[in-house]
Scaffold this motif. Sequence first.
Motif, PDB file in Angstrom:
ATOM      1  N   ILE A   1     -36.270 -60.824 -26.844  1.00 18.25           N
ATOM      2  CA  ILE A   1     -36.249 -60.432 -25.430  1.00 18.25           C
ATOM      3  C   ILE A   1     -37.235 -59.296 -25.186  1.00 18.25           C
ATOM      4  N   PHE A   2     -37.260 -58.308 -26.087  1.00 17.32           N
ATOM      5  CA  PHE A   2     -38.199 -57.190 -25.960  1.00 17.32           C
ATOM      6  C   PHE A   2     -39.639 -57.694 -25.974  1.00 17.32           C
ATOM      7  N   ASP A   3     -39.956 -58.589 -26.905  1.00 15.19           N
ATOM      8  CA  ASP A   3     -41.323 -59.104 -27.009  1.00 15.19           C
ATOM      9  C   ASP A   3     -41.709 -59.939 -25.783  1.00 15.19           C
ATOM     10  N   LEU A   4     -40.779 -60.764 -25.280  1.00 13.35           N
ATOM     11  CA  LEU A   4     -41.072 -61.560 -24.085  1.00 13.35           C
ATOM     12  C   LEU A   4     -41.308 -60.657 -22.875  1.00 13.35           C
ATOM     13  N   ALA A   5     -40.452 -59.640 -22.715  1.00 13.35           N
ATOM     14  CA  ALA A   5     -40.620 -58.704 -21.602  1.00 13.35           C
ATOM     15  C   ALA A   5     -41.948 -57.953 -21.725  1.00 13.35           C
ATOM     16  N   ALA A   6     -42.317 -57.573 -22.935  1.00 11.91           N
ATOM     17  CA  ALA A   6     -43.595 -56.883 -23.151  1.00 11.91           C
ATOM     18  C   ALA A   6     -44.765 -57.792 -22.796  1.00 11.91           C
ATOM     19  N   GLU A   7     -44.664 -59.060 -23.151  1.00 10.87           N
ATOM     20  CA  GLU A   7     -45.739 -60.012 -22.840  1.00 10.87           C
ATOM     21  C   GLU A   7     -45.900 -60.187 -21.331  1.00 10.87           C
ATOM     22  N   VAL A   8     -44.785 -60.349 -20.611  1.00  7.76           N
ATOM     23  CA  VAL A   8     -44.848 -60.472 -19.156  1.00  7.76           C
ATOM     24  C   VAL A   8     -45.405 -59.179 -18.551  1.00  7.76           C
ATOM     25  N   SER A   9     -44.903 -58.029 -19.001  1.00  7.53           N
ATOM     26  CA  SER A   9     -45.365 -56.737 -18.486  1.00  7.53           C
ATOM     27  C   SER A   9     -46.850 -56.544 -18.710  1.00  7.53           C
ATOM     28  N   ASN A  10     -47.305 -56.795 -19.925  1.00  9.06           N
ATOM     29  CA  ASN A  10     -48.725 -56.597 -20.243  1.00  9.06           C
ATOM     30  C   ASN A  10     -49.617 -57.534 -19.444  1.00  9.06           C
ATOM     31  N   THR A  11     -49.170 -58.775 -19.243  1.00  5.74           N
ATOM     32  CA  THR A  11     -49.953 -59.723 -18.454  1.00  5.74           C
ATOM     33  C   THR A  11     -50.103 -59.233 -17.020  1.00  5.74           C
TER      34      THR A  11
ATOM     35  N   GLN B   1     -31.688 -63.537 -10.528  1.00 11.10           N
ATOM     36  CA  GLN B   1     -32.995 -62.880 -10.527  1.00 11.10           C
ATOM     37  C   GLN B   1     -33.016 -61.876 -11.672  1.00 11.10           C
ATOM     38  N   PHE B   2     -34.181 -61.660 -12.282  1.00  8.74           N
ATOM     39  CA  PHE B   2     -34.289 -60.619 -13.303  1.00  8.74           C
ATOM     40  C   PHE B   2     -35.441 -59.695 -12.975  1.00  8.74           C
ATOM     41  N   LEU B   3     -35.387 -58.513 -13.569  1.00  4.54           N
ATOM     42  CA  LEU B   3     -36.490 -57.567 -13.429  1.00  4.54           C
ATOM     43  C   LEU B   3     -36.812 -56.990 -14.793  1.00  4.54           C
ATOM     44  N   ILE B   4     -38.035 -56.530 -14.919  1.00  3.79           N
ATOM     45  CA  ILE B   4     -38.477 -55.868 -16.145  1.00  3.79           C
ATOM     46  C   ILE B   4     -38.870 -54.445 -15.761  1.00  3.79           C
TER      47      ILE B   4
ATOM     48  N   ARG C   1     -23.142 -51.945 -43.031  1.00  3.81           N
ATOM     49  CA  ARG C   1     -23.752 -53.227 -43.433  1.00  3.81           C
ATOM     50  C   ARG C   1     -24.989 -53.565 -42.604  1.00  3.81           C
ATOM     51  N   HIS C   2     -25.121 -52.969 -41.414  1.00  2.00           N
ATOM     52  CA  HIS C   2     -26.266 -53.249 -40.568  1.00  2.00           C
ATOM     53  C   HIS C   2     -27.575 -52.727 -41.154  1.00  2.00           C
ATOM     54  N   ILE C   3     -27.492 -51.844 -42.141  1.00  2.00           N
ATOM     55  CA  ILE C   3     -28.712 -51.416 -42.832  1.00  2.00           C
ATOM     56  C   ILE C   3     -29.362 -52.612 -43.515  1.00  2.00           C
ATOM     57  N   PHE C   4     -28.526 -53.539 -43.977  1.00  2.00           N
ATOM     58  CA  PHE C   4     -29.017 -54.687 -44.740  1.00  2.00           C
ATOM     59  C   PHE C   4     -29.003 -55.978 -43.936  1.00  2.00           C
ATOM     60  N   TRP C   5     -28.049 -56.105 -42.998  1.00  2.00           N
ATOM     61  CA  TRP C   5     -27.866 -57.388 -42.326  1.00  2.00           C
ATOM     62  C   TRP C   5     -27.447 -57.170 -40.880  1.00  2.00           C
ATOM     63  N   LEU C   6     -28.321 -57.546 -39.939  1.00  2.00           N
ATOM     64  CA  LEU C   6     -28.014 -57.450 -38.522  1.00  2.00           C
ATOM     65  C   LEU C   6     -28.741 -58.575 -37.781  1.00  2.00           C
ATOM     66  N   PRO C   7     -28.272 -59.811 -37.958  1.00  2.00           N
ATOM     67  CA  PRO C   7     -28.980 -60.935 -37.341  1.00  2.00           C
ATOM     68  C   PRO C   7     -28.963 -60.897 -35.819  1.00  2.00           C
ATOM     69  N   GLU C   8     -27.988 -60.198 -35.215  1.00  2.00           N
ATOM     70  CA  GLU C   8     -27.929 -60.109 -33.762  1.00  2.00           C
ATOM     71  C   GLU C   8     -29.161 -59.401 -33.191  1.00  2.00           C
ATOM     72  N   HIS C   9     -29.801 -58.588 -34.005  1.00  2.00           N
ATOM     73  CA  HIS C   9     -30.968 -57.833 -33.552  1.00  2.00           C
ATOM     74  C   HIS C   9     -32.155 -58.754 -33.249  1.00  2.00           C
ATOM     75  N   ARG C  10     -32.165 -59.946 -33.795  1.00  2.00           N
ATOM     76  CA  ARG C  10     -33.281 -60.868 -33.564  1.00  2.00           C
ATOM     77  C   ARG C  10     -33.397 -61.238 -32.095  1.00  2.00           C
ATOM     78  N   VAL C  11     -32.256 -61.466 -31.435  1.00  2.00           N
ATOM     79  CA  VAL C  11     -32.280 -61.815 -30.015  1.00  2.00           C
ATOM     80  C   VAL C  11     -32.867 -60.663 -29.215  1.00  2.00           C
TER      81      VAL C  11
ATOM     82  N   ASP D   1     -40.078 -48.527 -23.833  1.00  2.00           N
ATOM     83  CA  ASP D   1     -39.169 -49.657 -24.000  1.00  2.00           C
ATOM     84  C   ASP D   1     -39.311 -50.563 -22.790  1.00  2.00           C
ATOM     85  N   ASN D   2     -39.166 -51.854 -23.015  1.00  2.00           N
ATOM     86  CA  ASN D   2     -39.111 -52.811 -21.916  1.00  2.00           C
ATOM     87  C   ASN D   2     -37.663 -53.229 -21.756  1.00  2.00           C
ATOM     88  N   ASN D   3     -37.108 -52.992 -20.585  1.00  2.00           N
ATOM     89  CA  ASN D   3     -35.714 -53.324 -20.324  1.00  2.00           C
ATOM     90  C   ASN D   3     -35.663 -54.495 -19.354  1.00  2.00           C
TER      91      ASN D   3
END
Length: 194
Positions: free
Chosen positions: A106-116, A155-158, A92-102, A63-65
């Motif tokens: 964030i996970f994908d952006l952190a992974a991109e920075v980490s991998n780079t 400041q942030f960290l990954i 209801r989250h089995i069918f609908w959880l739009p909050e998960h998109r954020v 996981d990227n935190n």
Amino acid sequence: MRAKLTPALVGRGLLYTFLGAWFAVSTVKQEPTRRLEWYRKFDPGGLLLPEWRFFAPHPGTHDNNVLYRDELADGELTPWKEITSAVPRKFRHIFWLPEHRVDKVIFDLAAEVSNTILDGKLESPEDIQLSLPYLFLLNHVTHNHPHDPRAIRTQFLIARSAGWDESEEPLIVFYSNLHPIKRTTVRPGVKVPT
């Protein structure tokens, strides 16, 4: 006695042939070594043939935190806070959880920075600050999370962790520089969006 060839029978035969060929080519596309690439000329965009190997051959194992902290005017640093929008799960989250998109972004952006960073693709360590994933993360941290009222910079960290496996220590992949927090001044009578 032979059945009479009708347009409906011919149409059904063509449909079955098409669906059978589509299934066969889709099955061949799932070949794990990806040596068979001839199907790409028929479907260069990958729109017609499904991809069933979601994470193969390189499944995610970490996981990227993303955590952040603030610097106060006197130079003191606040404790690290993890960026998460985890909510208690409901049926209801089995069918609908739009909050998960954020969280996914964030996970994908952190992974991109980490991998780079981990791949050593940068000429200079400061170059990461010019990348879009870095700028998106910085914008998200600066504008979408609560900061101490006395904070002047953030400041942030990954960190990369093994998720539920607590036997493996998290690895800090990246610390950002401290960046100013812009305070917006509000004129009297102007409604601030929340």
